[in-house]
Design an enzyme around this catalytic site. Structure first.
Site, short mmCIF file in Angstrom:
data_model
loop_
_atom_site.label_atom_id
_atom_site.label_comp_id
_atom_site.label_asym_id
_atom_site.label_seq_id
_atom_site.Cartn_x
_atom_site.Cartn_y
_atom_site.Cartn_z
N ASP A 125 -4.11 -8.25 7.11
CA ASP A 125 -2.81 -9.19 7.83
C ASP A 125 -2.09 -9.68 6.79
O ASP A 125 -2.37 -9.78 5.60
CB ASP A 125 -4.01 -10.12 8.48
CG ASP A 125 -3.16 -11.25 9.55
OD1 ASP A 125 -1.87 -10.67 9.77
OD2 ASP A 125 -3.20 -12.22 9.83
N ARG B 68 4.55 -11.55 7.05
CA ARG B 68 4.96 -12.63 6.19
C ARG B 68 5.36 -12.30 4.92
O ARG B 68 6.11 -12.98 3.98
CB ARG B 68 3.69 -13.43 6.13
CG ARG B 68 3.74 -14.62 7.25
CD ARG B 68 2.49 -15.26 7.45
NE ARG B 68 1.55 -14.44 8.04
CZ ARG B 68 0.01 -14.48 7.91
NH1 ARG B 68 -0.37 -15.49 7.36
NH2 ARG B 68 -0.69 -13.54 8.55
N TRP B 69 4.73 -11.18 4.26
CA TRP B 69 5.12 -10.64 2.94
C TRP B 69 6.58 -10.19 2.87
O TRP B 69 7.28 -10.41 2.00
CB TRP B 69 4.15 -9.32 2.71
CG TRP B 69 4.16 -8.70 1.20
CD1 TRP B 69 3.24 -9.14 0.16
CD2 TRP B 69 5.34 -7.70 0.90
NE1 TRP B 69 3.77 -8.24 -1.01
CE2 TRP B 69 4.83 -7.31 -0.75
CE3 TRP B 69 6.09 -6.96 1.53
CZ2 TRP B 69 5.53 -6.44 -1.27
CZ3 TRP B 69 6.73 -6.05 1.00
CH2 TRP B 69 6.64 -5.75 -0.67
N HIS C 174 4.83 -3.48 6.70
CA HIS C 174 3.98 -2.54 7.08
C HIS C 174 4.23 -1.36 5.94
O HIS C 174 2.89 -0.73 5.79
CB HIS C 174 4.22 -2.03 8.37
CG HIS C 174 4.14 -3.13 9.69
ND1 HIS C 174 3.18 -3.94 9.36
CD2 HIS C 174 5.03 -3.60 10.35
CE1 HIS C 174 3.19 -4.94 10.55
NE2 HIS C 174 4.22 -4.59 11.10
N GLU D 65 -3.78 -5.87 21.43
CA GLU D 65 -2.60 -6.93 21.63
C GLU D 65 -1.24 -6.35 20.95
O GLU D 65 -0.20 -7.04 21.22
CB GLU D 65 -3.00 -8.37 21.04
CG GLU D 65 -4.18 -8.88 22.05
CD GLU D 65 -5.53 -8.22 21.67
OE1 GLU D 65 -5.81 -7.62 20.76
OE2 GLU D 65 -6.23 -8.18 22.82
N ASN D 66 -1.37 -5.61 19.80
CA ASN D 66 -0.21 -5.29 19.10
C ASN D 66 0.89 -4.42 19.88
O ASN D 66 2.03 -4.49 19.59
CB ASN D 66 -0.56 -4.39 18.00
CG ASN D 66 -0.95 -5.31 16.80
OD1 ASN D 66 -2.02 -4.65 15.97
ND2 ASN D 66 -1.00 -6.50 16.68
N ARG E 288 -10.49 -10.51 5.65
CA ARG E 288 -9.54 -10.74 6.36
C ARG E 288 -8.68 -11.09 5.28
O ARG E 288 -8.68 -12.38 4.53
CB ARG E 288 -9.63 -11.73 7.73
CG ARG E 288 -8.10 -11.95 8.21
CD ARG E 288 -8.38 -12.53 9.53
NE ARG E 288 -6.82 -12.48 10.06
CZ ARG E 288 -6.73 -12.42 11.55
NH1 ARG E 288 -7.61 -12.53 12.26
NH2 ARG E 288 -5.48 -12.27 11.82
N ARG F 98 -9.82 -16.18 11.36
CA ARG F 98 -10.31 -15.79 12.73
C ARG F 98 -10.56 -14.41 12.64
O ARG F 98 -10.20 -13.40 11.97
CB ARG F 98 -9.41 -16.02 13.62
CG ARG F 98 -7.84 -15.75 13.61
CD ARG F 98 -6.75 -15.94 14.66
NE ARG F 98 -5.37 -15.58 14.30
CZ ARG F 98 -4.35 -16.40 13.81
NH1 ARG F 98 -4.87 -17.94 13.54
NH2 ARG F 98 -3.30 -15.65 13.33
C1 FPP Z 1 -0.92 -7.00 10.09
O1 FPP Z 1 0.25 -7.73 9.70
C2 FPP Z 1 -1.06 -5.69 10.11
C3 FPP Z 1 -0.71 -4.98 11.16
C4 FPP Z 1 -0.70 -5.48 12.38
C5 FPP Z 1 -0.78 -3.42 11.10
C6 FPP Z 1 -1.45 -2.73 9.75
C7 FPP Z 1 -0.72 -1.59 9.24
C8 FPP Z 1 -0.57 -1.12 8.11
C9 FPP Z 1 -1.46 -1.80 6.99
C10 FPP Z 1 0.25 0.13 7.91
C11 FPP Z 1 -0.32 1.35 8.69
C12 FPP Z 1 -1.51 1.54 8.78
C13 FPP Z 1 -2.23 2.89 8.41
C14 FPP Z 1 -3.62 3.11 8.55
C15 FPP Z 1 -1.31 4.00 7.98
P1 FPP Z 1 1.14 -8.77 10.59
O2 FPP Z 1 2.52 -7.65 11.05
O3 FPP Z 1 0.34 -9.15 11.50
O4 FPP Z 1 1.68 -9.74 9.47
P2 FPP Z 1 2.12 -11.21 9.53
O5 FPP Z 1 0.75 -12.00 10.40
O6 FPP Z 1 2.41 -11.80 8.44
O7 FPP Z 1 3.17 -11.24 10.79
#
Ligand code: FPP
Length: 246
Positions: free
Chosen positions: A21, A25-26, A38, A68-69, A189, A195
């Site tokens: 996660d 934000r990064w 990502h 949910e994504n 996490r 969570r």
């Molecule tokens: C959460 O960060 C991350 C995800 C929903 C996707 C994870 C995907 C990757 C690390 C890249 C692709 C993966 C593979 C296996 C090739 P967020 O977007 O929820 O961050 P935020 O909470 O800061 O908005």
């Protein structure tokens, strides 16, 4: 002493699961668009897979995309799917060289055709690898998984294949997407959120939980080692007392 050297090889989690996660934000912190987060997140995936295989973890499961994504902006969903295809194409060689088996859990038929096809190909090509199993949770939701189990079991009861009395933990385990994986021992996490977000609810019943403020694209090998050292210093009692354990 360096962190890696502090890890005890006889006390590794048999199954490590990670909620990756903080990509968005990064990127935001750096004034960039979310998808750059990502992209950089995939570099951490590589680092963590490599470190896990090197240390000797047998099962690593990554929450890559939840049910949910799908509700995220179209462009972000498309980018995540493209990154998945790109990573699979790029990393197949590394998976083979390191004897890593790829598996996936979730509603895989929801994935775009190209991603689905690429995924099934890599799963097939790596199916005999035995050093580590890397499982990607894709279009995965734990409640949906549990509903699937209930439907399959009620159907079997209705058709007299099993009796109601025979339903126990082991039958439920056999019907989960994770049927060939052990229970999760350690769940990490990143990004400071405390969570579970519908991830492996049944499978984490006795897992140790580890939360870190580090955002996923910054989570590297040393951060994994820190989590493992923390895990190894915990006493897992599984409902028993400390005295019973010793
Ligand atoms: C959460 O960060 C991350 C995800 C929903 C996707 C994870 C995907 C990757 C690390 C890249 C692709 C993966 C593979 C296996 C090739 P967020 O977007 O929820 O961050 P935020 O909470 O800061 O908005």
């Amino acid at each position: 002493m360096d962190l890696k050297a502090q890890i005890q090889s006889n006390k590794l989690p048999n199954h490590l699961a990670i909620i990756m996660d903080g990509n968005g934000r990064w990127a935001k912190q750096k004034g960039m668009v979310r998808v750059i987060g990502h992209e950089n997140g995939t570099k951490s995936v590589r680092d963590v897979v490599e470190a896990s295989a090197e240390i000797g973890i047998k099962n690593l499961t990554l929450y890559a995309f939840s049910t949910e994504n799908w509700k995220r902006p179209k462009l972000e969903v498309q980018t995540l799917m493209k990154l998945l295809v790109k990573s699979l194409k790029k990393e197949i060689k590394t998976l083979q060289e390191n004897n890593i088996r790829l598996m996936a859990i979730g509603n895989l038929s929801d994935l775009p055709k190209k991603a689905h096809k690429e995924l099934l190909e890599v799963i097939e090509k790596t199916k005999n690898n035995s050093h580590m199993t890397l499982t990607l949770a894709l279009s995965y939701g734990s409640r949906e998984e549990i509903i699937k189990v209930i439907k399959e079991l009620t159907d079997k009861v209705k058709n007299n294949i099993i009796s109601v009395e025979s339903i126990d933990e082991s039958i439920i385990n056999k019907h989960l997407y994770t049927h060939n994986l052990p229970d999760v021992d350690l769940l990490i996490r990143t990004s400071g959120e405390h969570r579970i977000s519908n991830f492996l609810l049944w499978q984490i019943a006795y897992a140790e939980l580890y939360f870190t403020d580090i955002l996923w694209p910054d989570f590297k090998k040393d951060n994994l080692y820190e989590a493992l050292i923390d895990y190894q210093n915990r006493e897992r009692r599984f409902g028993k007392t400390s005295e019973q354990l010793s």
